[in-house]
Design an enzyme around this catalytic site. Structure first.
Site, short mmCIF file in Angstrom:
data_model
loop_
_atom_site.label_atom_id
_atom_site.label_comp_id
_atom_site.label_asym_id
_atom_site.label_seq_id
_atom_site.Cartn_x
_atom_site.Cartn_y
_atom_site.Cartn_z
N ASP A 11 36.33 26.92 24.70
CA ASP A 11 36.37 25.59 25.31
C ASP A 11 37.33 25.63 26.49
O ASP A 11 38.12 26.56 26.64
CB ASP A 11 36.83 24.54 24.28
CG ASP A 11 36.91 23.14 24.87
OD1 ASP A 11 36.02 22.78 25.67
OD2 ASP A 11 37.85 22.39 24.55
N SER A 12 37.29 24.58 27.28
CA SER A 12 38.20 24.47 28.41
C SER A 12 39.64 24.24 27.96
O SER A 12 40.54 24.14 28.78
CB SER A 12 37.77 23.31 29.31
OG SER A 12 37.85 22.09 28.60
N GLY A 44 35.66 19.54 33.70
CA GLY A 44 34.84 18.42 34.19
C GLY A 44 35.02 18.09 35.66
O GLY A 44 34.16 17.44 36.26
N CYS A 74 32.15 23.12 24.53
CA CYS A 74 32.55 22.32 25.68
C CYS A 74 31.29 21.71 26.27
O CYS A 74 30.36 22.44 26.63
CB CYS A 74 33.25 23.22 26.72
SG CYS A 74 33.59 22.45 28.30
N ASN A 75 31.25 20.38 26.33
CA ASN A 75 30.06 19.71 26.88
C ASN A 75 29.80 20.10 28.32
O ASN A 75 28.66 20.35 28.72
CB ASN A 75 30.25 18.19 26.80
CG ASN A 75 30.13 17.65 25.39
OD1 ASN A 75 29.06 17.25 24.97
ND2 ASN A 75 31.21 17.65 24.66
N THR A 76 30.86 20.15 29.12
CA THR A 76 30.70 20.46 30.55
C THR A 76 30.17 21.87 30.75
O THR A 76 29.27 22.09 31.58
CB THR A 76 32.04 20.29 31.28
OG1 THR A 76 32.50 18.95 31.10
CG2 THR A 76 31.90 20.55 32.77
N CYS A 183 32.57 14.76 24.97
CA CYS A 183 33.53 15.83 25.28
C CYS A 183 34.18 16.24 23.98
O CYS A 183 34.58 15.37 23.18
CB CYS A 183 34.58 15.31 26.27
SG CYS A 183 35.95 16.46 26.55
N HIS A 185 36.98 17.30 23.33
CA HIS A 185 38.37 16.85 23.18
C HIS A 185 38.45 15.46 22.54
O HIS A 185 39.43 15.13 21.87
CB HIS A 185 39.06 16.75 24.56
CG HIS A 185 39.54 18.05 25.12
ND1 HIS A 185 38.67 19.02 25.61
CD2 HIS A 185 40.78 18.55 25.33
CE1 HIS A 185 39.37 20.04 26.07
NE2 HIS A 185 40.65 19.78 25.91
#
Length: 262
Positions: A11-12, A44, A74-76, A183, A185
């Protein structure tokens, strides 16, 4: 079919641990390696090209660590890079997308809210998904600043409360009955969000769906671990390229977090 190689997750930053927890709860005997690319968070705000490059960097490291399956938590990164990842690598990938389908399907007001990063809401994959639900009004909101506050350990700060209030109030006024967290997070903000939303508004995140998909891919393609029992920390490795303190705290200091440059 058994396969004792680990599952890789990236993930970011620390947010994808919400996805890791769902996977670990469903598949406690599986070894996992988690990469928190906090040095480059949030994804993002970055260009598609930058997101693809970062996703490939993370993937290269997880493949080097012999991972049998990679979860893009991570969605992005999913909405901007997963097609390129699948085209380049042979390892199976599982992505994470905003759970629009269950929200749109069950909404009684035919109005749902989506809180996500700019990178997710602007992506081609997200727009293709929303087009499938033209009978549902979708109220989109970019969560400017939320990821950075979470990464800094400021989940319960006055600034967080103020930002969430400004983002959610227009959704409440638009009569949403489902809020989709777009997201990984954001599940850490659910206690804060519940204080703002009326009780009838349901909150949906993607963790459980991703865990079930991980289970399906292990069953159909790569194999489960042969381990019969698991201890809390054996086989679970967390790496971050930033301050390990925040990641350790979000994991309630139950796991070892190693700082590593990647």
């Amino acid at each position: 079919m058994t396969n004792d190689q680990p599952i890789g997750i990236f993930d970011s930053g620390i947010g994808g641990t919400s996805i890791w927890k769902a996977i670990h709860n469903l598949l406690p005997n599986e070894k996992t390696i988690y990469l928190a690319d906090s040095k480059n968070a949030p994804y993002g705000q970055k260009s598609k090209e930058e997101i693809i490059a970062l996703s490939m960097k993370n993937t290269d490291l997880l493949i080097e660590m012999n991972c049998k399956l990679i979860v893009v938590a991570c969605n992005t990164a999913t909405t901007n890079a997963i097609q390129e990842l699948r085209a380049k690598y042979t390892v199976p990938f599982i992505g994470i997308e905003p759970a629009i389908k269950p929200a749109a399907t069950h909404s009684k007001t035919q109005t749902i809210g989506i809180l996500a990063t700019k990178g997710t809401l602007n992506s081609e994959l997200f727009n293709k998904t929303t087009e499938m639900y033209h009978d549902t009004k979708i109220v989109e909101q970019v969560g400017h600043g939320l990821v950075q506050l979470i990464e800094n350990g400021d989940i319960n700060s006055p600034e967080m409360t103020e930002l969430l209030g400004s983002y959610l109030t227009p959704m409440i006024e638009a009569n949403i009955d489902y809020l989709v967290l777009g997201c990984s997070h954001y599940p850490y903000l659910i206690p804060q969000i519940k204080k703002i939303l009326p009780e009838h508004i349901q909150i949906i995140d993607s963790g459980e769906a991703v865990a079930k998909q991980t289970q399906n891919i292990l069953k159909d393609k790569v194999g489960f671990s042969s381990a019969q029992s698991s201890s809390r920390s054996v086989g679970t490795i967390f790496y971050t390229n930033s301050n390990p303190k925040v990641l350790a705290e979000i994991l309630e200091n139950k796991y070892t977090v190693e700082e590593r440059d990647f």
